[in-house]
Design a protein around this motif. Structure first.
Motif, PDB file in Angstrom:
ATOM      1  N   SER A  73       0.822  -1.208   0.000  1.00 57.60           N
ATOM      2  CA  SER A  73       0.000   0.000   0.000  1.00 57.60           C
ATOM      3  C   SER A  73       0.854   1.254   0.000  1.00 57.60           C
ATOM      4  N   GLN A  74       1.938   1.246   0.779  1.00 52.62           N
ATOM      5  CA  GLN A  74       2.792   2.430   0.866  1.00 52.62           C
ATOM      6  C   GLN A  74       3.632   2.629  -0.383  1.00 52.62           C
ATOM      7  N   SER A  75       4.097   1.543  -0.978  1.00 51.01           N
ATOM      8  CA  SER A  75       4.975   1.650  -2.139  1.00 51.01           C
ATOM      9  C   SER A  75       4.209   1.793  -3.445  1.00 51.01           C
ATOM     10  N   GLY A  76       2.930   1.413  -3.401  1.00 53.44           N
ATOM     11  CA  GLY A  76       2.147   1.450  -4.630  1.00 53.44           C
ATOM     12  C   GLY A  76       2.459   0.315  -5.577  1.00 53.44           C
ATOM     13  N   LEU A  77       3.274  -0.649  -5.140  1.00 51.85           N
ATOM     14  CA  LEU A  77       3.632  -1.788  -5.979  1.00 51.85           C
ATOM     15  C   LEU A  77       2.734  -2.968  -5.607  1.00 51.85           C
ATOM     16  N   TRP A  78       1.637  -3.079  -6.287  1.00 57.30           N
ATOM     17  CA  TRP A  78       0.684  -4.146  -5.991  1.00 57.30           C
ATOM     18  C   TRP A  78       1.034  -5.383  -6.806  1.00 57.30           C
ATOM     19  N   TRP A  79       1.464  -6.407  -6.110  1.00 60.58           N
ATOM     20  CA  TRP A  79       1.767  -7.660  -6.780  1.00 60.58           C
ATOM     21  C   TRP A  79       0.477  -8.328  -7.239  1.00 60.58           C
ATOM     22  N   TRP A  80       0.657  -9.261  -8.118  1.00 60.03           N
ATOM     23  CA  TRP A  80      -0.508 -10.010  -8.562  1.00 60.03           C
ATOM     24  C   TRP A  80      -1.063 -10.824  -7.397  1.00 60.03           C
ATOM     25  N   ARG A  81      -2.361 -10.739  -7.227  1.00 59.58           N
ATOM     26  CA  ARG A  81      -3.012 -11.510  -6.182  1.00 59.58           C
ATOM     27  C   ARG A  81      -3.847 -12.602  -6.829  1.00 59.58           C
ATOM     28  N   PRO A  82      -3.842 -13.800  -6.256  1.00 57.67           N
ATOM     29  CA  PRO A  82      -4.621 -14.892  -6.852  1.00 57.67           C
ATOM     30  C   PRO A  82      -6.108 -14.598  -6.730  1.00 57.67           C
ATOM     31  N   PRO A  83      -6.908 -15.139  -7.611  1.00 56.65           N
ATOM     32  CA  PRO A  83      -8.363 -14.993  -7.473  1.00 56.65           C
ATOM     33  C   PRO A  83      -8.819 -15.499  -6.112  1.00 56.65           C
ATOM     34  N   ARG A  84      -9.938 -14.968  -5.650  1.00 52.45           N
ATOM     35  CA  ARG A  84     -10.393 -15.320  -4.301  1.00 52.45           C
ATOM     36  C   ARG A  84     -10.540 -16.828  -4.095  1.00 52.45           C
ATOM     37  N   PRO A  85     -11.101 -17.596  -5.038  1.00 60.63           N
ATOM     38  CA  PRO A  85     -11.179 -19.042  -4.807  1.00 60.63           C
ATOM     39  C   PRO A  85      -9.815 -19.687  -4.595  1.00 60.63           C
ATOM     40  N   VAL A  86      -8.801 -19.204  -5.332  1.00 61.79           N
ATOM     41  CA  VAL A  86      -7.455 -19.753  -5.163  1.00 61.79           C
ATOM     42  C   VAL A  86      -6.895 -19.357  -3.795  1.00 61.79           C
ATOM     43  N   ALA A  87      -7.099 -18.078  -3.410  1.00 58.31           N
ATOM     44  CA  ALA A  87      -6.622 -17.621  -2.104  1.00 58.31           C
ATOM     45  C   ALA A  87      -7.287 -18.397  -0.972  1.00 58.31           C
ATOM     46  N   THR A  88      -8.584 -18.675  -1.122  1.00 53.04           N
ATOM     47  CA  THR A  88      -9.297 -19.447  -0.109  1.00 53.04           C
ATOM     48  C   THR A  88      -8.753 -20.866  -0.024  1.00 53.04           C
ATOM     49  N   ALA A  89      -8.506 -21.486  -1.175  1.00 53.51           N
ATOM     50  CA  ALA A  89      -7.969 -22.842  -1.185  1.00 53.51           C
ATOM     51  C   ALA A  89      -6.589 -22.888  -0.532  1.00 53.51           C
ATOM     52  N   LEU A  90      -5.739 -21.900  -0.841  1.00 50.00           N
ATOM     53  CA  LEU A  90      -4.400 -21.870  -0.245  1.00 50.00           C
ATOM     54  C   LEU A  90      -4.467 -21.659   1.265  1.00 50.00           C
ATOM     55  N   THR A  91      -5.367 -20.765   1.696  1.00 50.54           N
ATOM     56  CA  THR A  91      -5.513 -20.496   3.133  1.00 50.54           C
ATOM     57  C   THR A  91      -5.957 -21.743   3.877  1.00 50.54           C
ATOM     58  N   LEU A  92      -6.988 -22.401   3.369  1.00 45.19           N
ATOM     59  CA  LEU A  92      -7.500 -23.591   4.042  1.00 45.19           C
ATOM     60  C   LEU A  92      -6.483 -24.735   4.005  1.00 45.19           C
ATOM     61  N   ALA A  93      -5.741 -24.830   2.911  1.00 43.07           N
ATOM     62  CA  ALA A  93      -4.714 -25.873   2.834  1.00 43.07           C
ATOM     63  C   ALA A  93      -3.630 -25.634   3.884  1.00 43.07           C
ATOM     64  N   PHE A  94      -3.227 -24.376   4.066  1.00 43.05           N
ATOM     65  CA  PHE A  94      -2.207 -24.060   5.068  1.00 43.05           C
ATOM     66  C   PHE A  94      -2.731 -24.337   6.474  1.00 43.05           C
ATOM     67  N   VAL A  95      -3.968 -23.929   6.750  1.00 41.72           N
ATOM     68  CA  VAL A  95      -4.534 -24.135   8.088  1.00 41.72           C
ATOM     69  C   VAL A  95      -4.659 -25.621   8.393  1.00 41.72           C
TER      70      VAL A  95
END
Length: 349
Positions: free
Chosen positions: A276-298
């Motif tokens: 947010s401070q640098s303005g360099l927004w990396w690519w973020r995975p689509p929400r379904p992918v982010a959800t799958a990664l989060t649940l897999a890690f947990v």
């Protein structure tokens, strides 16, 4: 079950008496050391009450309600904060203290209308049926693929907590006649660790950790320290809960699980702030992918660290046996009630 029901009556009566004393004692004392001293007998009594149960499930659930949540609420009361206040009616004071509920603040905007009783019953029945299926499938856990075991264990724990907490919320709603905050918010949709732990999973725990741990640590050392402190205290209290399950000293694996997740949550916050401070927004995975990664890690880290003490001791099989016994008891009770109701109806014809 008869002995456990008798123990439940004794524990409930003791908890009610303790909360009545806590309300009376704090009403005439100023917040601070005087209140804490007056509440000390209650804080010493609560950890003893769960041992009245021989059932692992009831012992652990009562410890979660009384030792963790109620104990932290009483500490907040001693400081003059939190959901408890001596001016509350006794029944409301007891329900808010001893049950894992939080009354919705009418001054805060509501997140939609509360669910109807029909929707609650339908949701509860469907989750209970799914939980019963998982309990039946538990005997095949050793034959499951390695990647399926964490998801299976996670779903089992989630549904068990949902059912116990929903039952307590239904009791509290009947006692209070008030709208309650949700206890879970679809944790299977979490898109990050901060989202999972802070806004979706078992929300009664963050509700006491924020004022007790996070806010004081954040005010003194900054937000990252507050997050780490909250996760560490959560880990320590989970070790206490595991003691009520295994009746053996903790191994430190559960603390390590929450310390790992706390460090990862802090890293998530740092990355978001830097982007947010640098303005360099990396690519973020689509929400379904982010959800799958989060649940897999947990679920993956939980299988490695969180569930290890119980599975290693073999108590997971004992818990499943208790669940099967509970379902058999409820089924038998339902059949007896149905038969009695049928006889009563026919006798009046």
């Amino acid at each position: 079950m008869a002995s456990e029901l008798a123990a439940l009556a004794v524990v409930s009566a003791a908890a009610f008496g303790a909360m009545a004393y806590a309300r009376l004692a704090t009403a005439c004392l100023a917040p601070g050391i005087p209140r804490l001293a007056a509440l000390l007998p209650v804080l010493l009594l609560l950890p003893v009450l769960p041992f009245a149960f021989s059932s692992i499930l009831l012992r652990t659930v009562s410890a979660f309600f009384l030792v963790w949540l109620c104990g932290f609420k009483l500490l907040l009361l001693a400081a003059g904060n939190g959901p408890l206040h001596p001016a509350l009616p006794l029944v409301r004071f007891f329900a808010c203290a001893a049950l894992p509920v939080k009354v919705r603040d009418e001054k805060q905007p509501s997140r939609g209308s509360p669910p109807s009783s029909e929707f609650f019953l339908l949701s509860f029945a469907s989750k209970a049926a799914l939980f019963a299926v998982l309990v039946s499938l538990r005997r095949f856990r050793a034959r499951m693929p390695a990647y399926a075991v964490p998801a299976f264990d996670g779903a089992h724990v989630y549904l068990m907590l949902e059912l116990f907490l929903a039952s307590a919320a239904a009791l509290a709603r009947a006692l209070l006649g008030a709208e309650l905050e949700p206890q879970f918010d679809r944790p299977y949709l979490a898109s990050s660790l901060r989202d999972f732990w802070g806004r979706r999973w078992n929300l009664m725990v963050p509700a006491v950790l924020r004022p007790c741990v996070y806010h004081p640590a954040r005010a003194r050392f900054g937000a990252p320290a507050g997050v780490l402190a909250a996760f560490l205290v959560s880990g320590l209290m989970h070790e206490v809960m595991f003691y009520y399950i295994t009746l053996e000293p903790g191994t430190g694996e559960v603390v390590a699980f929450f310390a790992l997740h706390g460090a990862c949550a802090v890293a998530e916050g740092w990355c978001a702030a830097w982007q947010s401070q640098s303005g360099l927004w990396w690519w973020r995975p689509p929400r379904p992918v982010a959800t799958a990664l989060t649940l897999a890690f947990v679920t993956g880290t939980a299988s490695w660290l969180f569930f290890a003490p119980v599975i290693r001791s073999g108590l997971d099989k004992a818990i499943v046996a208790e669940c099967e016994g509970m379902f058999a008891f409820l089924e038998g009770t339902g059949r007896n009630l149905t038969a009695a109701t049928t006889r009563l109806v026919w006798s009046h014809r």
